[in-house]
Every structure is written in structure tokens, then in C-alpha cells.
Design an enzyme around this catalytic site. Sequence first.
Site, PDB file in Angstrom:
ATOM      1  N   HIS A 146      18.045   1.054   9.003  1.00 48.75           N
ATOM      2  CA  HIS A 146      17.050   1.533   9.151  1.00 48.75           C
ATOM      3  C   HIS A 146      17.495   3.311   9.111  1.00 48.75           C
ATOM      4  CE1 HIS A 146      14.510   3.501  12.959  1.00 48.75           C
ATOM      5  NE2 HIS A 146      15.221   4.254  12.332  1.00 48.75           N
ATOM      6  N   ASP A 201       4.069   0.422   9.944  1.00 55.33           N
ATOM      7  CA  ASP A 201       5.937   0.624   9.832  1.00 55.33           C
ATOM      8  C   ASP A 201       6.160   0.589  11.250  1.00 55.33           C
ATOM      9  OD1 ASP A 201       8.187   1.136   8.891  1.00 55.33           O
ATOM     10  OD2 ASP A 201       8.639   3.140   9.841  1.00 55.33           O
ATOM     11  N   PRO A 255       0.882  -1.441   0.122  1.00 56.25           N
ATOM     12  CA  PRO A 255       0.118  -0.050  -0.055  1.00 56.25           C
ATOM     13  C   PRO A 255       1.049   1.461  -0.228  1.00 56.25           C
ATOM     14  CG  PRO A 255      -0.687  -1.871   1.487  1.00 56.25           C
ATOM     15  CD  PRO A 255       0.380  -2.031   0.723  1.00 56.25           C
ATOM     16  N   TYR A 308      12.438   1.780  17.518  1.00 54.13           N
ATOM     17  CA  TYR A 308      11.531   3.086  18.300  1.00 54.13           C
ATOM     18  C   TYR A 308      11.021   1.760  19.447  1.00 54.13           C
ATOM     19  CZ  TYR A 308      11.003   4.251  13.302  1.00 54.13           C
ATOM     20  OH  TYR A 308      10.964   4.955  12.184  1.00 54.13           O
ATOM     21  N   GLY A 316       0.323   4.496   4.625  1.00 54.66           N
ATOM     22  CA  GLY A 316       0.945   3.253   5.450  1.00 54.66           C
ATOM     23  C   GLY A 316       0.766   4.720   6.984  1.00 54.66           C
ATOM     24  N   GLY A 341       3.467   4.964  10.808  1.00 53.82           N
ATOM     25  CA  GLY A 341       4.018   4.773  11.028  1.00 53.82           C
ATOM     26  C   GLY A 341       4.122   4.766  13.159  1.00 53.82           C
ATOM     27  N   THR A 342       4.468   3.853  13.710  1.00 54.47           N
ATOM     28  CA  THR A 342       4.587   3.579  15.263  1.00 54.47           C
ATOM     29  C   THR A 342       5.907   3.975  15.812  1.00 54.47           C
ATOM     30  OG1 THR A 342       5.199   1.150  15.292  1.00 54.47           O
ATOM     31  CG2 THR A 342       3.484   1.248  14.398  1.00 54.47           C
ATOM     32  N   SER A 373      -0.421   8.849  14.219  1.00 54.71           N
ATOM     33  CA  SER A 373      -0.856   9.416  15.046  1.00 54.71           C
ATOM     34  C   SER A 373      -1.216   8.745  16.534  1.00 54.71           C
ATOM     35  CB  SER A 373      -2.378  10.431  14.758  1.00 54.71           C
ATOM     36  OG  SER A 373      -3.449  10.544  15.696  1.00 54.71           O
ATOM     37  N   LEU A 423       3.846  14.839   7.070  1.00 59.10           N
ATOM     38  CA  LEU A 423       2.561  16.154   7.906  1.00 59.10           C
ATOM     39  C   LEU A 423       3.057  16.525   8.464  1.00 59.10           C
ATOM     40  CD1 LEU A 423      -0.758  13.689   8.999  1.00 59.10           C
ATOM     41  CD2 LEU A 423      -0.275  14.756   7.228  1.00 59.10           C
ATOM     42  N   LYS A 469      12.466  -2.460  10.762  1.00 58.33           N
ATOM     43  CA  LYS A 469      14.146  -1.629  10.314  1.00 58.33           C
ATOM     44  C   LYS A 469      15.127  -2.484  11.915  1.00 58.33           C
ATOM     45  CE  LYS A 469      11.673   2.330   9.643  1.00 58.33           C
ATOM     46  NZ  LYS A 469      10.868   2.463  10.231  1.00 58.33           N
ATOM     47  N   THR A 529      -4.393   9.547  17.979  1.00 55.82           N
ATOM     48  CA  THR A 529      -5.834   9.988  18.317  1.00 55.82           C
ATOM     49  C   THR A 529      -6.568   9.559  17.359  1.00 55.82           C
ATOM     50  OG1 THR A 529      -4.322  12.205  18.803  1.00 55.82           O
ATOM     51  CG2 THR A 529      -7.259  12.288  18.397  1.00 55.82           C
ATOM     52  N   ARG A 554      -7.919  10.943  14.169  1.00 53.29           N
ATOM     53  CA  ARG A 554      -7.009  11.812  12.953  1.00 53.29           C
ATOM     54  C   ARG A 554      -6.554  10.203  12.118  1.00 53.29           C
ATOM     55  NH1 ARG A 554      -3.305  15.516  17.284  1.00 53.29           N
ATOM     56  NH2 ARG A 554      -4.116  17.454  16.685  1.00 53.29           N
TER      57      ARG A 554
HETATM   58  N1  NAP Z   1      13.180   5.888   9.365  1.00 55.10           N
HETATM   59  C1  NAP Z   1      13.325   6.943   9.893  1.00 55.10           C
HETATM   60  O1  NAP Z   1      14.017   7.548  11.036  1.00 55.10           O
HETATM   61  C2  NAP Z   1      11.821   7.643  10.887  1.00 55.10           C
HETATM   62  C3  NAP Z   1      12.045   8.593  11.168  1.00 55.10           C
HETATM   63  C4  NAP Z   1      10.693   9.128  11.363  1.00 55.10           C
HETATM   64  C5  NAP Z   1       9.568   8.803  11.111  1.00 55.10           C
HETATM   65  N2  NAP Z   1       9.672   7.399  10.647  1.00 55.10           N
HETATM   66  C6  NAP Z   1       8.456   7.298  10.327  1.00 55.10           C
HETATM   67  O2  NAP Z   1       7.463   7.435   9.220  1.00 55.10           O
HETATM   68  C7  NAP Z   1       6.618   7.588  10.563  1.00 55.10           C
HETATM   69  C8  NAP Z   1       6.078   9.054  10.189  1.00 55.10           C
HETATM   70  O3  NAP Z   1       6.379   9.827  10.849  1.00 55.10           O
HETATM   71  P1  NAP Z   1       6.144  11.157  11.518  1.00 55.10           P
HETATM   72  O4  NAP Z   1       5.653  10.485  12.932  1.00 55.10           O
HETATM   73  O5  NAP Z   1       7.345  12.846  11.441  1.00 55.10           O
HETATM   74  O6  NAP Z   1       4.362  11.577  10.896  1.00 55.10           O
HETATM   75  P2  NAP Z   1       3.955  12.728  11.146  1.00 55.10           P
HETATM   76  O7  NAP Z   1       2.405  12.429  10.363  1.00 55.10           O
HETATM   77  O8  NAP Z   1       4.112  13.830   9.642  1.00 55.10           O
HETATM   78  O9  NAP Z   1       3.556  13.477  12.411  1.00 55.10           O
HETATM   79  C9  NAP Z   1       2.700  13.384  13.457  1.00 55.10           C
HETATM   80  C10 NAP Z   1       2.729  13.983  14.071  1.00 55.10           C
HETATM   81  O10 NAP Z   1       1.045  14.860  13.477  1.00 55.10           O
HETATM   82  C11 NAP Z   1       0.201  14.253  14.109  1.00 55.10           C
HETATM   83  N3  NAP Z   1      -0.823  14.175  13.377  1.00 55.10           N
HETATM   84  C12 NAP Z   1      -1.200  13.582  12.651  1.00 55.10           C
HETATM   85  N4  NAP Z   1      -2.447  13.515  11.905  1.00 55.10           N
HETATM   86  C13 NAP Z   1      -2.489  14.750  12.390  1.00 55.10           C
HETATM   87  C14 NAP Z   1      -4.135  15.447  12.067  1.00 55.10           C
HETATM   88  N5  NAP Z   1      -4.867  14.800  10.768  1.00 55.10           N
HETATM   89  N6  NAP Z   1      -4.340  16.281  12.172  1.00 55.10           N
HETATM   90  C15 NAP Z   1      -3.625  17.294  13.199  1.00 55.10           C
HETATM   91  N7  NAP Z   1      -2.561  16.562  13.433  1.00 55.10           N
HETATM   92  C16 NAP Z   1      -1.848  14.987  13.301  1.00 55.10           C
HETATM   93  C17 NAP Z   1       0.361  13.590  14.838  1.00 55.10           C
HETATM   94  O11 NAP Z   1      -0.187  14.073  16.653  1.00 55.10           O
HETATM   95  P3  NAP Z   1      -0.965  13.321  17.447  1.00 55.10           P
HETATM   96  O12 NAP Z   1       0.271  11.798  17.393  1.00 55.10           O
HETATM   97  O13 NAP Z   1      -0.614  13.825  18.805  1.00 55.10           O
HETATM   98  O14 NAP Z   1      -2.400  12.803  16.884  1.00 55.10           O
HETATM   99  C18 NAP Z   1       1.416  13.515  15.406  1.00 55.10           C
HETATM  100  O15 NAP Z   1       2.102  14.421  16.201  1.00 55.10           O
HETATM  101  C19 NAP Z   1       6.588   7.568  12.233  1.00 55.10           C
HETATM  102  O16 NAP Z   1       5.722   6.481  12.961  1.00 55.10           O
HETATM  103  C20 NAP Z   1       7.813   5.854  11.617  1.00 55.10           C
HETATM  104  O17 NAP Z   1       7.134   5.329  11.735  1.00 55.10           O
HETATM  105  C21 NAP Z   1      11.162   6.714  10.681  1.00 55.10           C
END
Ligand code: NAP
Length: 313
Positions: free
Chosen positions: A119, A52, A22, A57, A25, A27-28, A264, A220, A86, A266, A269
Site C-alpha cells: 500500500h 480496488d 481493465p 480501507y 477501475g 475504488g472503494t 462514487s 477526478l 493492498k 452515487t 455517477r
Molecule cells: N493507494 C492509495 O494511497 C490510495 C489513496 C486514495 C485513493 N485510492 C484508490 O483510488 C480510488 C479512487 O480515488 P478517489 O476516491 O480520490 O477518486 P475520485 O473519483 O477522484 O474522487 C471521488 C470523489 O469524486 C466524486 N465523484 C465521483 N464521480 C463523480 C462524477 N461523475 N461527478 C462529480 N463528482 C464525482 C465522489 O462523490 P460521491 O461519492 O459523493 O458521488 C467523491 O467525492 C479510491 O477509492 C481507492 O480505491 C488509493
Amino acid sequence: MLPADNLRHTKLPLNNGSGAIPALGFGTLIPDPAATRLATKAALEAGFRLIDTAERYRTEREVGEAMRDVFKEGKVKREDVVVVTKLWNTNHRPQRVKPAFEASLKKLQLDSVDVYLIHTPFAFRPGDEQDPRDANGAVIYDKGVTLLDTWGAMERLVDDGKCRAIGLSDVNLEQVKGIVDAARIKPAVVHVESHPYLPEWELVNYCKENGIVFQAFAALGHGSDPRLLDDPVVVAIAGRVGKTPAQVLLAWAIQRGTAPLTTSKTPGRIRENFDVSFIPEDGVREITEGIRLRVRFNAVVETGVPGFIPRGT
Ligand SMILES: NC(=O)c1ccc[n+]([C@@H]2O[C@H](COP(=O)([O-])OP(=O)(O)OC[C@H]3O[C@@H](n4cnc5c(N)ncnc54)[C@H](OP(=O)(O)O)[C@@H]3O)[C@@H](O)[C@H]2O)c1
């Protein structure tokens, strides 16, 4: 006329012939274990079919528990979920790859994972300490192993039938090219930070040319400043098309051929982030051409130290 609206179900083929994954995705990277379990369950119930996680993590156990519960309830089948995890930096030595992979399988309560990623391209001192530091607080790297050595051990996991596909994370174009040119099994997924403030077009185009899925984290903006979700271009399009800024950003990511990941805690969301549909092509263009700000939120690509994981955990 917009195409039939199944954007949220978009799948992208893996270049080794092992099917497709898909685009959208979940992420956790969530620090609290109970919140991780609830969020993973909510994501699967909302319709997400790619989860993911990562050794680093420390969420594999909770993800495994949430999946087990949802599978047991008969709501979703294991074979319908793509699980990505990873290999951490301290396990780059080839002899450490299989044991690390098997430890991840055990925590996830699975016999196989779909995608296993290195990773980061940085090897840290091997051992149980995930963040090895010297007396001055500097990261202790491992000079005795190359990314290609680690990749060879990843290839053997595919040979063993324990993971469908392998890939790289937090890499630049040169590093991806280096592995693509030398590898027996090419990377099927490249997973990096990407959003309108960091579109990474060169890498996206290279991945497209080589059939590599470009997975975009922080789609986001990671809730960081400057807030992508408040960007006036995104907010204006959202108002025009009757979607939220998050849904517009996810549609942009999928419509440009990439695979966005969101996180998220939430439930509302989580459902919102799965309810993604096409935006008009002029909206896609406005984001691509109209947003000029450039921001990298996560400096992991410079050091291998994950920017979004609190130090000391
Ligand atoms: N390989 C790497 O080095 C690496 C690094 C970073 C991340 N990742 C992966 O990528 C995934 C996603 O990255 P990310 O956590 O930066 O994602 P993101 O979705 O850009 O950011 C998450 C933040 O946005 C908020 N949010 C989510 N949906 C929302 C919505 N509809 N409206 C308003 N706010 C919203 C969340 O708040 P709430 O939780 O409070 O709702 C959280 O604070 C991670 O979980 C991980 O699996 C990989």
C-alpha cells in the site's frame, strides 16, 4: 476519425504474462460500510470489471459481500472481475505478509486476488494498531524491514499461485526503480495519485518502458479543492464533445495509456464514470499542455499516513 469506441473496455497487459487488466477501475475508499456494499454492487452492474480495495480501507468485507451477491445472481462471473487489494504498513515484516494476505482473502470471500499491492513504501510498527503513534502523536515507523524484504514475501505469494500479479503503491520513481532492478518478479502495477494537476509523466513513461500498468487514483481530483471537475479547460472540452467533465478526465487518463480509478457512492455517477468514450486527440493535448496548475491532494507519499482516510478509523 475516432477509433472504434470501446475505450471503456480497454485492457492493459500484465508484464508477467498472466493476462491483462481493465484500464478503468472502481475504488472503494468509502467510509460507510452499507454505502460501500451498494456502490460496489452498482459498479459491477454498471460494467466495471476492476475493483480496488485495501486492508486499510476496511472495505474488503463489504466488497466481498457485494461481489458474492452479484456472482450469485449470475450477473457477473468471478473470473471476469479483477480484484485489487493492498498490504498495510503494519504488515511489512516478511512473516506478516502471508497472514495479512490470507486475512484479506477471507474478508473478500475469495480463493485468490488478481493484484496485491504494497500500500505504501513506509513500514509502521508491526501489530494490530493500523496507525501506531508515540506519546507526541508521531507515527512509529519500523526500521527493521526494507521494502525489498517485503517485496520478497510478495513474490512468494505469486509463487504460491494465490495472486496473479503484485505491485507498489504511493511510491516515487526511485523506489520503483529500486524494486525493478532488484526483484525476481517485477512489479506489474504501480498505483499512485495522478490526474491533470499531477500528471507524473516521468513515472508514466518509466512504467510504459517496463510494461508496468500505471494505475491513477484520485483521477477526478477526489472532490477536493481546487476542483478538477470545474477546471475551465476540462469543462470546455466536455461542452464541445457532449460528455461530462468526469468522462473527459477518464478518457484523457486512458488515452494517455494509464488506468484511472474513481470512487462514487452515487449510482448515477457510477454509471456516468463507466460511460467513457474517446475524446479527440486535440482535447487530450489541450489537457496535457494547457493545464499548468500542479496539485497533490494526498500527502500519503510523504509519510505513509493516508490523507483520504479519516484519522481514528
Ligand atoms: N493507494 C492509495 O494511497 C490510495 C489513496 C486514495 C485513493 N485510492 C484508490 O483510488 C480510488 C479512487 O480515488 P478517489 O476516491 O480520490 O477518486 P475520485 O473519483 O477522484 O474522487 C471521488 C470523489 O469524486 C466524486 N465523484 C465521483 N464521480 C463523480 C462524477 N461523475 N461527478 C462529480 N463528482 C464525482 C465522489 O462523490 P460521491 O461519492 O459523493 O458521488 C467523491 O467525492 C479510491 O477509492 C481507492 O480505491 C488509493
